[in-house]
Design an enzyme around this catalytic site. Sequence first.
Site, mmCIF file in Angstrom:
data_model
loop_
_atom_site.group_PDB
_atom_site.id
_atom_site.type_symbol
_atom_site.label_atom_id
_atom_site.label_comp_id
_atom_site.label_asym_id
_atom_site.label_seq_id
_atom_site.Cartn_x
_atom_site.Cartn_y
_atom_site.Cartn_z
ATOM 1 N N ARG A 106 0.363 21.543 -41.153
ATOM 2 C CA ARG A 106 -0.480 21.567 -42.040
ATOM 3 C C ARG A 106 -0.723 20.639 -43.027
ATOM 4 O O ARG A 106 -1.489 19.955 -43.242
ATOM 5 C CB ARG A 106 -0.738 22.787 -42.066
ATOM 6 C CG ARG A 106 -1.930 23.396 -43.176
ATOM 7 C CD ARG A 106 -2.251 25.001 -43.609
ATOM 8 N NE ARG A 106 -2.759 25.760 -44.120
ATOM 9 C CZ ARG A 106 -3.782 25.754 -44.623
ATOM 10 N NH1 ARG A 106 -4.676 25.351 -43.522
ATOM 11 N NH2 ARG A 106 -4.714 26.573 -45.457
ATOM 12 N N ARG B 220 -3.966 27.366 -40.372
ATOM 13 C CA ARG B 220 -2.683 28.368 -40.404
ATOM 14 C C ARG B 220 -2.137 28.877 -38.853
ATOM 15 O O ARG B 220 -2.936 29.105 -37.680
ATOM 16 C CB ARG B 220 -2.640 29.436 -41.224
ATOM 17 C CG ARG B 220 -3.218 29.619 -42.466
ATOM 18 C CD ARG B 220 -4.042 30.190 -43.446
ATOM 19 N NE ARG B 220 -4.042 29.924 -44.746
ATOM 20 C CZ ARG B 220 -5.372 30.028 -45.317
ATOM 21 N NH1 ARG B 220 -6.641 30.115 -44.707
ATOM 22 N NH2 ARG B 220 -5.549 29.791 -46.138
ATOM 23 N N TYR C 50 -1.863 17.970 -53.358
ATOM 24 C CA TYR C 50 -2.023 16.497 -52.156
ATOM 25 C C TYR C 50 -2.474 15.491 -53.486
ATOM 26 O O TYR C 50 -2.543 14.033 -53.028
ATOM 27 C CB TYR C 50 -3.080 16.397 -51.665
ATOM 28 C CG TYR C 50 -2.819 17.726 -50.139
ATOM 29 C CD1 TYR C 50 -1.624 17.695 -49.486
ATOM 30 C CD2 TYR C 50 -3.146 18.777 -50.679
ATOM 31 C CE1 TYR C 50 -1.288 18.844 -48.364
ATOM 32 C CE2 TYR C 50 -3.088 19.912 -49.442
ATOM 33 C CZ TYR C 50 -1.512 20.315 -48.690
ATOM 34 O OH TYR C 50 -1.092 20.846 -48.010
ATOM 35 N N LYS D 169 -7.834 33.699 -44.309
ATOM 36 C CA LYS D 169 -7.149 34.871 -44.762
ATOM 37 C C LYS D 169 -8.120 35.649 -45.677
ATOM 38 O O LYS D 169 -9.613 35.202 -46.020
ATOM 39 C CB LYS D 169 -6.570 34.625 -46.429
ATOM 40 C CG LYS D 169 -5.160 34.084 -46.554
ATOM 41 C CD LYS D 169 -4.074 32.959 -47.028
ATOM 42 C CE LYS D 169 -3.013 32.930 -46.589
ATOM 43 N NZ LYS D 169 -1.896 32.851 -47.824
#
Length: 311
Positions: free
Chosen positions: A258, A152, A290, A176
Site C-alpha cells: 500500500r 487495505r 509521503y 473504514k
Amino acid sequence: MSPPDARWISTFLEAEAAEAGAARNTVLSYGRDLADFLSFTQSRGLALADLTRADIEAYLIRCEAEGLAKSTRARRLCSIRQLYRFAYEEGWRADNPALRIAGPGKAQRLPKTLAIEEVDALLEAAGTVGRTEADQIRNRCLMELLYATGMRVSELVSLPVAAARGNPQMLLVRGKGSKERMVPLSPPAREALAAWLKTRDAAEEEARLKRRATPSRFLFPSGSKEGFMPRQTFHALIKDIAVAANVSPARVTPHVLRHAFATHLLQGGADLRAIQMLLGHADLSTTEIYTHVLEERLRALVLDHHPLAKP
C-alpha cells in the site's frame, strides 16, 4: 444514573458498531484498549463515573513504564477519550476528563516501501506460487489488485464479487467507517481479475453441481467464518511470494505494498490530495507521511532546472 463499569464499555462498543458504523477491527481495538484500562481502574478501586484527569494520566504513566510504544499509548488515550465522549452524551458524566490530556504523539517514521523493480518481481512471482493453477491465478489477481489500487488488506480480501463483474475500469471499495470510494484498475489488474473470475466461477459452478453449495458473494471465497480469505492467510501468502521473487520476506507485507502504491504514484507526479482519496484517508495529514517523496522530487526539480544550479 450511570450503569456499572463493564456495561459502560459494552454499551459504547455496541453504539460504535451500530450507530457510528465503525469497522469491526476498530471496535475490537477499542475493546482491547478499554479492557486494559478497566483492569487498571478496578485494581485501584476506582469507578469510571468518578475518574479524574489525574487517574487517567496515572494509567498512561503505567503504560509508558511497561514499555508500550508511543503509537500504542496514543491509541489507548484515544479509546478512553471516545468512551468518555460517549458517556458525556449519554449523561453518565458531566465532563470528559480525558479531553485535555496531551497524548504522547506518534513517532514520525518514514513508511517502509519497495522499489518499482521489487514490486515487478513480486507481481511476476505471484503467478507461480500456489499448489494448483487456480491458486496461482488467484494469487496473481490478489497482488495485481493490491498494487493497482493501494487497498487495505481487509478491503481487498472482503471484496464482493458483484463489484468485479463486467470488466470494470474502477472498483467500488468499502473502507473504514463503511465509507465508499472508487479506485481505478490498471490494465494488468483488469486482465488478472478477468482470469480469476473465469476460474472462480467455474469452481463455484462445479461445487454447486456436486454439493448443491450456495454461491459465495465474495471475490475471494473461503471456508472461514466470514466467508472470505482471512487477512492472516494473505499475510502468510505474501511472504511465500516474496521468497519466490527473491525479495526479503521481512520487508514485504500488504501494508508495505500500500505504501509502495502511494510512493510510486507521487514519484510519478501524482497530486497528494488524489493519493488521499485513493487511499481512503479521512484526513490529509495522514497522507502527508509521503511528503518526503515530494521533497525529493522538488529538490531534483530545482537542481535540474534552476539556472543557478547549473555548473
